[in-house]
Motif scaffolding. Sequence first.
Motif: not given
Length: 510
Positions: A481-510
Amino acid sequence: MTISKYTCGALLLTLGLLTGCGEKFLEEAPTDQITDVNFYKTENDAIQAVTASYSELTKEGQYNLALWGMDIMADVSTTGGGGGSDGIEYTQLDDYNIPTTNTVANRLWSGCFIGLQRANLVLQKVPDIAAMNPAIKKRCLGEAQFLRAKYYFDLVRAYGDVPLFTTPPANAAAVNIPRTAAAEVYKQIEQDLTDAFGNLEPSYSGADLGRATKWAAAGLLAKVYLTEGNKPDAAKWALEVIKNSGKSLWANYGDNFKVENENGKESLFEVQYVSGRNGYDRNNVGFSGNEFFAPRGSGTTPAGGGYGFNIPEPDFVAGYEAGDTRKAVTIWVPGDAYPAESSVPAQLGQAPGSPFGYNCKKWFVGKVNTNIWDSPLNIPVLRLADVYLILAEAVGPTGGPDGGLEAINKVRRRAFGLPIDAPSARDLTASTPNFTDAVLRERLYELAFEFDRWFDLKRTGRLVSRMAQQSAYLRTLGIQRGVPTDRNLVLPIPQSELDANPGLTQNDGY
């Protein structure tokens, strides 16, 4: 109960687009005849608009798919299902190998924003409705404030910084705003719940049973403050609920999860479900967990035979104390009698999809009709037991009737079938070591499969260490089973939202 149960309120009003349905479910009104220009004119319009915000709670973006993952990412359950690619979106969460296209992350984001933007429309439009009972108007505004806070609470806990909307976007371009700092989002949540507490009624009856009350707002506010680390205010609002709401614990833990007890004495807020209208649709008004969580291959009860998802982890099951009545309510174990047509396999490893023979039992109601994704059992968002445990964590092992010891011990006594208000041999004491850990352990078993555990582990800084501990244990059983790291304290911002909104940034590590 109402809201989802007696009114569909299939109303989508985002950026001026409205799709409606009549008071009784699925009597659709022509979409070319209802707009935000001729809507929001009457009291019934206001009530329908509020109902539309409630309706997202029943769907895939909340309690009919996305929030199931909060226990899978924690130490409660694993994916289950038929193996291979079956439930791949949950396996990605389970292994902490989460792409930006993950279905759960995408559904949670979109469901929350749909729900909160509907609440924003209520808060913008309803104050200008002249022909409306002032008391109903006040209630509608309070419900919208509560719901906006609820959706934003899920968003900020799951993703961190998120775009903050307090009014509906005026046009498509206005949707594309950057992320707002989590601290500012929390301030808005606090304000909304404080305002909702002042606007909402203490209770409802008849057709309005199930609406958010002022005690739902107070209880959620206590949880918000605890999540922020503000223990004094968490304790203040928890005590407000405990002392003044009139709520009390059921004598039996299992009474919380019976259809006949919905919106009952312990309930502060529930997602309202009804059977008979879903078919194969998780974006309707019935709860599909009855089918998805039932033991796989369990025969014809419920109608689809059970899909065996969200299966309990073996160390979670082993952690129940002897005599804890919550275990039999929460989990199918090998040898349990399965109602009517079949039984859980008697030997470990014989339940398809569950190598240790365990399955989630808490949401099982059996066959309710010919539609398989279709349970009428409500899902509690907040119960009084949760508030007692919030108080215990906030004030620590303090004595007296309002202290942390009595708060946690009421929950424990009930768990072991003992009188709730009488001291017992099961009580924790001031000398109990690691009291916060003891409270978190109690939350684990009290609230299992109520989709809170990942949030609890994150807010207390225990996620990475606890999941590493579980992963090591599973390896001794031959399970990787995979083990989380500190980046997994949040989920990734959906790629579809990043594509639609250039003002969004992704969470670290994704």
